[in-house]
Motif scaffolding. Structure first.
Motif, PDB file in Angstrom:
ATOM      1  N   ARG A 138       7.573 -27.064  65.057  1.00 27.66           N
ATOM      2  CA  ARG A 138       8.370 -26.803  65.298  1.00 27.66           C
ATOM      3  C   ARG A 138       9.637 -27.276  65.284  1.00 27.66           C
ATOM      4  O   ARG A 138      10.885 -26.751  65.122  1.00 27.66           O
ATOM      5  CB  ARG A 138       7.863 -25.716  65.952  1.00 27.66           C
ATOM      6  N   GLY A 144      19.144 -26.521  62.980  1.00 33.22           N
ATOM      7  CA  GLY A 144      20.369 -25.626  64.146  1.00 33.22           C
ATOM      8  C   GLY A 144      20.919 -24.807  63.106  1.00 33.22           C
ATOM      9  O   GLY A 144      21.105 -24.420  61.882  1.00 33.22           O
ATOM     10  N   ASP A 145      22.464 -25.029  63.586  1.00 29.20           N
ATOM     11  CA  ASP A 145      23.441 -24.085  62.694  1.00 29.20           C
ATOM     12  C   ASP A 145      24.667 -24.135  62.683  1.00 29.20           C
ATOM     13  O   ASP A 145      25.019 -25.295  63.264  1.00 29.20           O
ATOM     14  CB  ASP A 145      23.619 -22.547  63.846  1.00 29.20           C
ATOM     15  N   THR A 171      13.100 -22.042  58.070  1.00 22.85           N
ATOM     16  CA  THR A 171      13.749 -21.373  58.367  1.00 22.85           C
ATOM     17  C   THR A 171      13.964 -20.954  56.699  1.00 22.85           C
ATOM     18  O   THR A 171      14.486 -19.636  56.780  1.00 22.85           O
ATOM     19  CB  THR A 171      15.485 -21.351  59.076  1.00 22.85           C
ATOM     20  N   GLY A 285       5.151 -21.067  64.797  1.00 20.34           N
ATOM     21  CA  GLY A 285       6.449 -19.976  64.238  1.00 20.34           C
ATOM     22  C   GLY A 285       6.142 -18.654  63.179  1.00 20.34           C
ATOM     23  O   GLY A 285       7.232 -18.505  62.959  1.00 20.34           O
ATOM     24  N   GLN A 289      10.658 -15.860  57.720  1.00 18.72           N
ATOM     25  CA  GLN A 289      11.041 -14.727  56.967  1.00 18.72           C
ATOM     26  C   GLN A 289      10.823 -14.355  55.305  1.00 18.72           C
ATOM     27  O   GLN A 289      10.910 -15.780  54.500  1.00 18.72           O
ATOM     28  CB  GLN A 289      12.365 -14.633  56.997  1.00 18.72           C
TER      29      GLN A 289
ATOM     30  N   THR B 283      12.908 -14.720  65.529  1.00 23.09           N
ATOM     31  CA  THR B 283      12.740 -13.708  64.600  1.00 23.09           C
ATOM     32  C   THR B 283      10.866 -14.490  64.899  1.00 23.09           C
ATOM     33  O   THR B 283      10.644 -13.324  63.989  1.00 23.09           O
ATOM     34  CB  THR B 283      13.242 -14.125  62.886  1.00 23.09           C
ATOM     35  N   THR B 284      11.305 -15.453  65.728  1.00 20.03           N
ATOM     36  CA  THR B 284       9.710 -15.598  65.267  1.00 20.03           C
ATOM     37  C   THR B 284       8.462 -14.198  66.128  1.00 20.03           C
ATOM     38  O   THR B 284       7.514 -15.324  65.975  1.00 20.03           O
ATOM     39  CB  THR B 284       9.162 -16.925  65.754  1.00 20.03           C
ATOM     40  N   ASN B 336      23.180 -16.261  63.016  1.00 18.47           N
ATOM     41  CA  ASN B 336      22.817 -17.803  63.095  1.00 18.47           C
ATOM     42  C   ASN B 336      21.853 -18.393  62.216  1.00 18.47           C
ATOM     43  O   ASN B 336      21.016 -17.649  62.052  1.00 18.47           O
ATOM     44  CB  ASN B 336      22.388 -18.485  64.839  1.00 18.47           C
ATOM     45  N   GLU B 337      21.738 -19.203  61.883  1.00 16.88           N
ATOM     46  CA  GLU B 337      21.394 -19.644  60.028  1.00 16.88           C
ATOM     47  C   GLU B 337      19.707 -19.671  60.640  1.00 16.88           C
ATOM     48  O   GLU B 337      19.289 -19.747  59.760  1.00 16.88           O
ATOM     49  CB  GLU B 337      21.445 -21.064  59.101  1.00 16.88           C
ATOM     50  N   ASP B 338      19.523 -20.330  61.563  1.00 14.66           N
ATOM     51  CA  ASP B 338      18.526 -21.550  61.899  1.00 14.66           C
ATOM     52  C   ASP B 338      17.396 -19.813  62.706  1.00 14.66           C
ATOM     53  O   ASP B 338      16.666 -20.298  63.522  1.00 14.66           O
ATOM     54  CB  ASP B 338      18.142 -22.069  62.850  1.00 14.66           C
ATOM     55  N   ARG B 339      18.034 -18.181  62.190  1.00 15.61           N
ATOM     56  CA  ARG B 339      17.017 -17.513  63.478  1.00 15.61           C
ATOM     57  C   ARG B 339      15.610 -17.752  62.918  1.00 15.61           C
ATOM     58  O   ARG B 339      14.475 -16.774  64.145  1.00 15.61           O
ATOM     59  CB  ARG B 339      17.538 -16.570  62.773  1.00 15.61           C
ATOM     60  N   GLY B 340      15.039 -18.820  61.946  1.00 13.39           N
ATOM     61  CA  GLY B 340      13.710 -18.875  61.739  1.00 13.39           C
ATOM     62  C   GLY B 340      12.906 -19.069  62.809  1.00 13.39           C
ATOM     63  O   GLY B 340      11.414 -19.293  62.299  1.00 13.39           O
ATOM     64  N   SER B 341      13.693 -19.561  63.384  1.00 15.36           N
ATOM     65  CA  SER B 341      12.663 -20.927  63.840  1.00 15.36           C
ATOM     66  C   SER B 341      13.028 -20.388  65.647  1.00 15.36           C
ATOM     67  O   SER B 341      12.489 -21.355  65.841  1.00 15.36           O
ATOM     68  CB  SER B 341      13.504 -22.604  63.722  1.00 15.36           C
ATOM     69  N   THR B 342      13.347 -19.737  65.844  1.00 15.06           N
ATOM     70  CA  THR B 342      13.366 -19.278  67.015  1.00 15.06           C
ATOM     71  C   THR B 342      13.034 -17.908  67.287  1.00 15.06           C
ATOM     72  O   THR B 342      13.093 -17.216  67.009  1.00 15.06           O
ATOM     73  CB  THR B 342      14.619 -19.111  68.283  1.00 15.06           C
ATOM     74  N   GLY B 343      12.836 -17.322  68.961  1.00 15.95           N
ATOM     75  CA  GLY B 343      12.359 -16.175  69.309  1.00 15.95           C
ATOM     76  C   GLY B 343      13.443 -15.230  69.754  1.00 15.95           C
ATOM     77  O   GLY B 343      14.556 -15.761  69.626  1.00 15.95           O
TER      78      GLY B 343
END
Lengths: 342, 512
Positions: A138, A144-145, A171, A285, A289, B283-284, B336-343
């Protein structure tokens, strides 16, 4: 005291020893399967209190989106996505484990230097739990962004000057090969447009799950194949060589056919692991989404224990059971038949 | 072999029988038990054992204490009246002397003579396992242990944010008839998960006895009532709708704190142009998308319409829901684009690390801000359209009907209603009290301001029970709501989301 009596006595004692586990299996496996089936058609739809009045196949209708009303529901959408993900994941996972495992086994079987060392290295990931594997991968797959900077594997790609190739990994919310992309256009042009439709598509999230799971279990597959290869007498290879077969032909016509029982075992072991996969997805995770990484087992947990919709949860688990049975029952039949032949 | 077995069985049988037949009347001595004979009275016995006829108080206290653990001992209410055949506990001489040195029968306080009776275990099921949450509940434990020293309090914690893992375990224990003595739940409709009429004990009498009904906020009391009964004793109140704001980032970008959606989207554009993530998000943990949409929904519809959506008087086909979904979609484009990879912690971390300007989360995020030393530059505001709205999230405890130690559980929740317990709990947990008379002046100085402002807002705002944390909708509806928002975050299909919302509301018993 005659021999006949002694033999019967042994049978009785043997059966007595076997009886407790038989009873336990009847209650805890088949009894509970039946109970789950009952719950899945019951009226136990809200709250903790069991309600076993039969209400028919309403739960299944919701899952499969039968009827206009249920087709619009989120249950049907999530279940469909989950089923597609788990079937896709299972196929990708088994194929990659077999290809990688077989290749590694074939290399190690050639008695390379440091064989014992490499064997251990390849086998080690299996000693780790899915939770640890999932957490590590994970981190690696956190993209990253663009404002903040890449992380994980994408940072590595960037450092190698490959930043144009910047996948969103877990993601990513796209289900399919986009129809307007180059690959999508190509597929449509050659008449395979269905593969670019969202119904078929697998998300990058499922690919990340596959990579993590294959990393963990291809070493195990290798060990099974290696044991199988060591069981094939060297004479057979020698004989084939004398007859003029090249290495490829030896594998194609001798080794692979002889390893068929091993391949079958590998498929059964890995498939039952992947159909009920839960922990790896949670560690990586969760469902993601748009449910890009959703699996029926996650759906079942959420539906049963977070929503207290026991009938619906039981229906999901029954579908999973049928899916696994489709795989296990033919295997059992074939292995029983082989035993009879012996 | 057979002979050996028979002998073994015989020995085993003998071993079982022997102790019973070998019991003989042993003479009573100090530190042992004594059975009252005819013509015994306590001071006579005290004289016999200690040579001090006044030491009968020590025998009385020891016997009552033993009675609390083992009912075969007598319970002595009146030292002048003991019955023949009653079993007494005679303490050793030094214990009796020590007791008499402390005890003054003329002082009027005779509580020491009567043990509290509380004994056995108290199994507390909850999901507070670390950080300020555990520190908070541990303060309640400390009070309970000090007042009930003979009870073995067991903290049965199952980690997992918002109780995601705990609820499943608790549910199965409850159905199986093996419940905790008391367990944690969110105040409000989350109790429906446990079919309260069947499995939970109403606590209205406990709240009335504790005398807290006058100091409990009316909105909270109304929220706790399920078909006329209260099943949850609340411990705290969290605010669910806070927009945490990094003032350093805003200042550098020259952006003011937005109050409306239009201002928010304008700020978003300016910030993005400068390479700053406007809205940090993760979002996780499963609830964040639903949580943020709920805040955006109420911010778009206003208090009355939002309330109507959840009580069935407004249909989810209403165009205002579509408007809210549009707003939410635009907000997602600001994340942030990677919101799906964190809580959610990853979301607030972006604000703490100067990488994002805003984060919409409950005030449990304040704990992260404190712990990571960001109090100086991270402040709190209302999310767009959320002025005058206070999303209520409240933790509390319930008592199962089959609780193995119901009296201990009752005492535990009674302690939870107290002001001292709530103050000590909430200053660690980072929430405000579930009573209106808490003194936030006792909270640590650097964070006093937030809690005082939250308490003021609570008193002056419209209270919205938060769906995302179990208060505003039954669990089945809440979960479908989460899933629909999750699906929408990916496909942005407004019509499909509305259709799914309709089915979810109908399932929950609100025909659209």
């Amino acid at each position: 005291m005659n021999v006949y009596w002694t033999r019967n006595w042994e049978k009785i004692v043997g059966f007595a020893f076997f009886l407790p586990s038989l009873i336990a299996i009847i209650i805890f496996v088949y009894g509970f399967i039946g109970w789950s089936g009952l719950v899945s058609v019951s009226n136990w739809k809200r709250g903790a209190e069991p309600d076993y009045t039969i209400s028919g196949f309403d739960s299944y209708a919701r899952l499969f989106g039968i009827g206009e009303k249920y087709a619009a529901g989120i249950d049907a959408k999530r279940f469909k996505t989950g089923m597609r993900n788990v079937v896709g994941f299972t196929i990708l996972f088994i194929v990659s484990c077999i290809v990688i495992g077989f290749t590694l086994a074939a290399i190690l079987d050639r008695h390379v230097i440091g064989e014992g060392f490499f064997r251990s290295v390849f086998l080690f990931p299996m000693a780790i739990s899915f939770i640890v594997t999932g957490l590590t991968w994970r981190w690696l797959f956190t993209p990253g962004d663009s404002n903040i900077g890449s992380t994980g594997i994408n940072l590595l790609l960037q450092n190698f000057g490959l930043s144009f190739f910047n996948p969103n990994w877990s993601t990513d919310m796209v289900y399919s090969i986009p129809a307007d992309s180059g690959l999508g256009q190509l597929l449509i042009n050659i008449g395979l447009g269905w593969f670019a439709s969202p119904t078929f598509g697998l998300s990058l999230g499922v690919i990340t799950l596959t990579i993590a799971a294959a990393w963990q279990l291809s070493g195990y597959t290798m060990a099974l194949y290696l044991a199988g290869m060591r069981g094939i007498p060297e004479d057979l290879r020698e004989a084939a060589r004398v007859d003029g077969a090249n290495e490829w032909q030896i594998y194609r016509h001798i080794i692979i056919p002889l390893l068929k029982p091993i391949t079958l075992s590998v498929i059964i072991i890995l498939a039952h692991l992947s159909l009920k996969i839960y922990d790896l997805v949670v560690a990586m995770g969760g469902e993601g989404q748009g449910f890009v990484k959703d699996m029926p087992a996650l759906n079942m947990w959420d539906t049963t224990f977070a929503s207290a919709r026991f009938a619906q949860g039981a229906a999901i688990s029954m579908v999973l059971l049928i899916l696994i049975s489709l795989l296990i029952i033919p295997y059992l039949i074939s292995s029983l038949r082989q035993e009879e032949e012996r | 072999m057979k002979r050996f077995l028979s002998i073994a069985v015989l020995i085993a049988l003998l071993a079982m029988v022997l102790p019973a037949s070998m019991v003989v009347a042993a003479p009573a001595a100090q530190g042992e038990d004594y059975t009252v004979q005819a013509d015994d009275w306590l001071s006579k016995l005290a004289d016999k054992f200690y040579g001090d006829s006044n030491a009968y108080w020590a025998i009385m206290a020891a016997t009552n204490k033993a009675n609390a653990e083992d009912a075969s001992y007598a319970k002595i209410e009146n030292p002048d009246a003991i019955e023949v055949g009653a079993k007494l506990s005679i303490p050793p001489n030094d214990e009796a002397v020590a007791f008499m040195a402390d005890f003054d029968p003329t002082a009027g306080d005779v509580s020491v003579l009567f043990a509290s009776g509380a004994k056995g275990q108290l199994l507390v099921g909850n999901w507070w396992t670390s950080g300020g949450e555990f520190a908070g509940v541990n303060e309640v434990y400390k009070i309970y242990r000090a007042e009930n020293p003979d009870v073995e309090l067991i903290h049965a914690g199952i980690a997992g944010g918002a109780g995601v893992n705990f609820q499943g375990a608790n549910l199965t224990k409850l159905i199986a008839g093996d419940p905790y003595d008391t367990f944690q739940l969110h105040a409000g409709l989350e109790a429906e998960l446990y079919t309260p009429e069947t499995y939970l004990r109403p606590v209205d009498d406990i709240l009335a006895e504790a005398g807290v009904l006058d100091v409990m906020p009316e909105d909270l009391k109304a929220l706790l009532k399920i078909r006329g009964n209260t099943y949850t004793v609340p411990l705290n109140i969290h605010r669910g709708n806070v927009m945490w704001t990094n003032t350093r980032v805003l200042e550098k970008a020259g952006v003011a704190v937005p109050a409306t959606f239009d201002e928010f989207f304008a700020a978003c554009e300016t910030l993005q142009a400068q390479g700053v993530v406007p809205l940090g998000m993760g979002t996780t943990d499963g609830f964040e998308l639903g949580h943020t949409f709920e805040v955006a929904l109420a911010g778009t519809t206003g208090f009355e319409t939002n309330q109507g959506l959840w009580n069935g008087s407004v249909s989810w086909t209403d165009p205002v829901v579509a408007q809210a979904l549009e707003n939410f979609g635009k907000m997602l484009d600001c994340t942030n684009e990677d919101r799906g990879s964190t809580g959610w912690v990853g979301g607030i971390d972006l604000v703490i690390n100067d990488q994002a300007a805003f984060n919409i989360m409950g005030d449990w995020a304040y704990g992260e801000i404190i712990a990571k030393g960001a109090l100086d530059y991270v402040t709190w505001n209302s999310p767009p359209g959320n002025q005058n709205l206070f999303f209520l999230v409240s933790d509390g405890f319930a008592i199962p009907k089959d609780a193995p130690n119901p009296e201990n559980a009752r005492e535990f929740v009674r302690i939870m209603t107290r002001k001292d317990a709530q103050e000590n709990f909430n200053m660690n947990k980072g929430s405000i009290c579930a009573r209106t008379d808490c003194d936030y002046g006792v909270f640590p100085e650097d964070r006093r301001a937030y809690f005082q402002s939250a308490a003021d807002d609570f008193a002056s705002s419209r209270i919205v029970p938060m769906v995302a944390h179990g208060s505003g909708a039954i669990p089945a509806w809440q979960q479908q709501f989460y899933q629909i928002v999750n699906q929408f975050s990916s496909d942005r299909d407004v019509a499909a989301a509305q259709a799914a919302f309709v089915l979810a509301a109908e399932d929950a018993g609100f025909p659209q």
